[in-house]
Motif scaffolding. Structure first.
Motif, PDB file in Angstrom:
ATOM      1  N   ILE A 116      11.031   8.460  -6.551  1.00  0.00           N
ATOM      2  CA  ILE A 116      10.556   7.767  -7.761  1.00  0.00           C
ATOM      3  C   ILE A 116      10.689   8.666  -8.997  1.00  0.00           C
ATOM      4  N   VAL A 120      10.270  -7.239 -16.027  1.00  0.00           N
ATOM      5  CA  VAL A 120       9.816  -5.869 -15.779  1.00  0.00           C
ATOM      6  C   VAL A 120      10.321  -5.033 -16.950  1.00  0.00           C
ATOM      7  N   ASP A 122      16.106  -2.635   0.457  1.00  0.00           N
ATOM      8  CA  ASP A 122      15.922  -3.399  -0.774  1.00  0.00           C
ATOM      9  C   ASP A 122      15.294  -2.529  -1.865  1.00  0.00           C
ATOM     10  N   MET A 123      14.405  -1.612  -1.438  1.00  0.00           N
ATOM     11  CA  MET A 123      13.789  -0.703  -2.415  1.00  0.00           C
ATOM     12  C   MET A 123      14.866   0.144  -3.093  1.00  0.00           C
ATOM     13  N   TRP A 183      15.719   0.198  -7.049  1.00  0.00           N
ATOM     14  CA  TRP A 183      15.619   1.342  -7.965  1.00  0.00           C
ATOM     15  C   TRP A 183      16.953   1.576  -8.674  1.00  0.00           C
ATOM     16  N   GLN A 239       9.912   8.854  -0.740  1.00  0.00           N
ATOM     17  CA  GLN A 239       9.819   8.080  -1.986  1.00  0.00           C
ATOM     18  C   GLN A 239       9.002   8.811  -3.052  1.00  0.00           C
ATOM     19  N   GLU A 240       8.156   9.729  -2.610  1.00  0.00           N
ATOM     20  CA  GLU A 240       7.392  10.508  -3.594  1.00  0.00           C
ATOM     21  C   GLU A 240       8.326  11.370  -4.454  1.00  0.00           C
ATOM     22  N   GLN A 273      12.982   7.811 -12.129  1.00  0.00           N
ATOM     23  CA  GLN A 273      12.336   7.727 -13.446  1.00  0.00           C
ATOM     24  C   GLN A 273      13.024   8.625 -14.465  1.00  0.00           C
ATOM     25  N   TYR A 317      13.807   0.440   3.686  1.00  0.00           N
ATOM     26  CA  TYR A 317      13.916   0.902   2.302  1.00  0.00           C
ATOM     27  C   TYR A 317      15.215   0.418   1.671  1.00  0.00           C
ATOM     28  N   ILE A 335       8.290   6.986   3.392  1.00  0.00           N
ATOM     29  CA  ILE A 335       6.994   7.074   2.716  1.00  0.00           C
ATOM     30  C   ILE A 335       6.821   8.416   2.017  1.00  0.00           C
ATOM     31  N   CYS A 376      11.881  -6.487  -3.407  1.00  0.00           N
ATOM     32  CA  CYS A 376      11.923  -6.969  -2.026  1.00  0.00           C
ATOM     33  C   CYS A 376      13.116  -7.907  -1.866  1.00  0.00           C
ATOM     34  N   THR A 407      10.497   0.915 -16.600  1.00  0.00           N
ATOM     35  CA  THR A 407       9.504   0.770 -15.527  1.00  0.00           C
ATOM     36  C   THR A 407      10.205   0.385 -14.230  1.00  0.00           C
ATOM     37  N   LEU A 408       9.958   1.145 -13.180  1.00  0.00           N
ATOM     38  CA  LEU A 408      10.505   0.804 -11.863  1.00  0.00           C
ATOM     39  C   LEU A 408       9.576  -0.162 -11.145  1.00  0.00           C
ATOM     40  N   PHE A 409      10.148  -0.908 -10.205  1.00  0.00           N
ATOM     41  CA  PHE A 409       9.326  -1.833  -9.414  1.00  0.00           C
ATOM     42  C   PHE A 409       9.878  -1.870  -7.996  1.00  0.00           C
ATOM     43  N   PRO A 410       9.053  -2.312  -7.058  1.00  0.00           N
ATOM     44  CA  PRO A 410       9.508  -2.389  -5.674  1.00  0.00           C
ATOM     45  C   PRO A 410      10.190  -3.736  -5.445  1.00  0.00           C
TER      46      PRO A 410
END
Lengths: 361, 361
Positions: B292, B201, B241-242, B246, B288-289, B296, B239, B285, B210, B205-208
């Motif tokens: 992120i 990755v 692991d998320m 991050w 996370q908006e 970032q 959330y 949900i 799991c 760049t961030l990734f989800p």
């Protein structure tokens, strides 16, 4: 014989896509592509001796330009088009009147997927170009727009619309796209791994764009697809597509456009001569150590709202920051400007670049 | 019966890796993993009712901790370990004394590759962790360190050494890791696509991430692998692991460490209940908006030279910038500090974190 199942009965974007092929030889390789390419219009850019006749198999709809044609059409601006190097292909991008371009080398053949089915490379490129990219966050199941895939848990919903895809970069089975040193060290290495994935190159990340098997949206990014000054009279070769890729990626990132890589594969038949390649590449191999940090740090001003404006700005930064590496970059920066001037002359409705989602021509 | 060919005669890193499994039930799933896991030590973190007895199949070498054990071992600092949520697994990371961790959910089974051969997931994770990552530039043929692959033309030579790999994120066949809304919309979607790739990755760049099938180097990144406050008494779940992903990615980028994703696949057997999941996720949900963009834009100061220092700094920024979203983030920021305090108590030779390439313990 092609598997008929992989040939769509109505070819996608038949009237909106040109296939650009740079060549110095008869185009017998097209026979294998006939079921896939015949519905499309070809733009053949003949490199080298213009007095030579290039044979194109019957039944293909094409226009062919040799060096004399390029000189006649572009006049003094023809200086920005490389000679004796496949970089000349970008002339075809400029004079196309279509929205999409697919470009392929004449030593690339139809590959097969692991089930033995022929791969319709063009169809996959079109699929890649017609669905969005996701440059702002990585999706671990790869392209979320492919059948059977989606965004995974933890992917922000506000980013799921994606952005328009400007570039589809395809890969190669058999002969991998290695530089001369790697070719020399691993003369027998073949790419046999079929990776069933398409993914977006994340924003802010550069990648080595190869011109062998490449699709793009001309209206979105065409003017950035300049393959530079290579070959005859130039100190380097084999960096044409790399240059175009770095410029393109930086501009896509700035304009909010996407670049995909992965499927489709073509079958790359023949490794080029590593000794000849080394001679072409050796300056590029050390120059790129400065080029990459340059492109990684490029910032384009907000008022660069079209590809052309971005590209002209980039040419200034190339002159200012790379000119000191070698006078070649001064010349290249000038050629970048000439390219944009020629592009605008031959694509008078620059409006297309201002309205990326429109169909203006 | 496992294909003996996929079981190395000398298991890789046998004495340097712990397998961490969070569970609330008998571990019958281990039977299928026996040929691959039996040589390794297991750390089982029992969630939920501590009076329940968890049966572990015979022949496995394990230690098991229930909530009473966690409370006894950590004392008041046990508050940072989630209850009634698989986030409790990170307790196992903390008390391990090994260099590497592999963690897997108890509804994950051995998957098969397209040739029908069983996949030794652990072996692939170890391979991923033992070879470098390439976060600074994208390689179009994916992991250049895999057999039959290399860096392609245009990849700067100065970047080919790569950086140490801290995380190996594996994927899932059958039930994909979707959020509740996607589960509800696509109840029948199964992941059948085996993508034969491992990739880094890119930096920035961030990734989800799991936690179902995850390997990491504890010495390089362990203290960042905190799975947060979830489950009992907390406003969100799913959330864990998320959050860890991050935080981990931002710290890896800062410290010059790599994160790989792709192979290996496990077979994820059962979708969790989407209605229950929706209840756990719905705050996440929309949070996370904001999370992120926060992650970032995180910048860690240069004097943050260890994972612990980075993590404490991150906790401050969480409190300062996310506390206003919800008081939960104040509590989480405090728990992040408690976690590091507990980590350091149980891993007294913090030197390991200062010398990522050493073998200090």
């Amino acid at each position: 014989m092609a598997d008929s199942a992989s040939i769509p009965s109505t070819p996608l974007l038949k009237d909106e896509l040109d296939i650009v092929i740079p060549t110095i030889r008869n185009l017998d390789f097209l026979e294998m592509w006939r079921p896939y390419f015949q519905p499309y219009h070809l733009i053949i850019v003949q490199d080298g001796d213009p007095s030579k006749t290039i044979k194109v198999p019957e039944g293909f709809d094409y226009e062919l330009y040799n060096r004399n044609d390029i000189n006649r059409i572009l006049g003094p601006k023809a200086s920005c088009i490389s000679f004796k190097d496949s970089a000349c292909r970008c002339f075809g991008y400029m004079i196309s009147k279509k929205k999409y371009i697919y470009t392929i080398d004449d030593d690339c053949f139809v590959a097969k997927d692991p089930s033995g089915k022929e791969i319709n490379a063009l169809e996959q490129h079109i699929k890649n170009l017609l669905c969005p990219s996701t440059p702002f966050f990585f999706n671990t199941l790869y392209d979320p727009f492919r059948e059977g895939a989606d965004f995974v848990r933890g992917y922000p919903f506000s980013l799921r619309e994606g952005v328009p895809t400007a570039v589809s970069h395809g890969l190669w089975l058999n002969i991998p796209d290695y530089d001369a040193p790697t070719q020399l060290v691993k003369p027998r290495e073949r790419n046999t791994r079929y990776v069933d994935a398409v993914l977006t190159v994340p924003k802010g990340t550069l990648f080595p764009m190869c011109g062998m098997n490449l699709g793009f949206n001309r209206e979105l990014i065409g003017p950035a697809m300049y393959f530079g000054l290579m070959g005859d009279g130039q100190p380097i070769g084999r960096y044409d597509d790399m240059w175009a890729g770095w410029c393109t990626k930086v501009i896509c990132d700035h304009l909010g456009l996407g670049v995909k890589t992965g499927l489709p594969y073509i079958w790359h038949s023949k490794a080029s001569n590593p000794f000849v390649n080394l001679k072409k590449e050796y300056k590029g191999i050390f120059w790129q150590e400065e080029l990459i940090p340059f492109f990684q740090s490029v910032v384009l001003p907000k008022d660069c709202t079209t590809v052309q404006k971005c590209y002209i700005e980039l040419s200034k930064q190339v002159k200012e920051k790379l000119g000191k590496i070698d006078p070649y970059f001064d010349k290249l920066a000038d050629a970048m400007v000439t390219w944009i001037e020629a592009w605008d002359e031959h694509n008078p409705s620059g409006a297309a670049a201002e309205k990326p989602n429109g169909t203006a021509k």
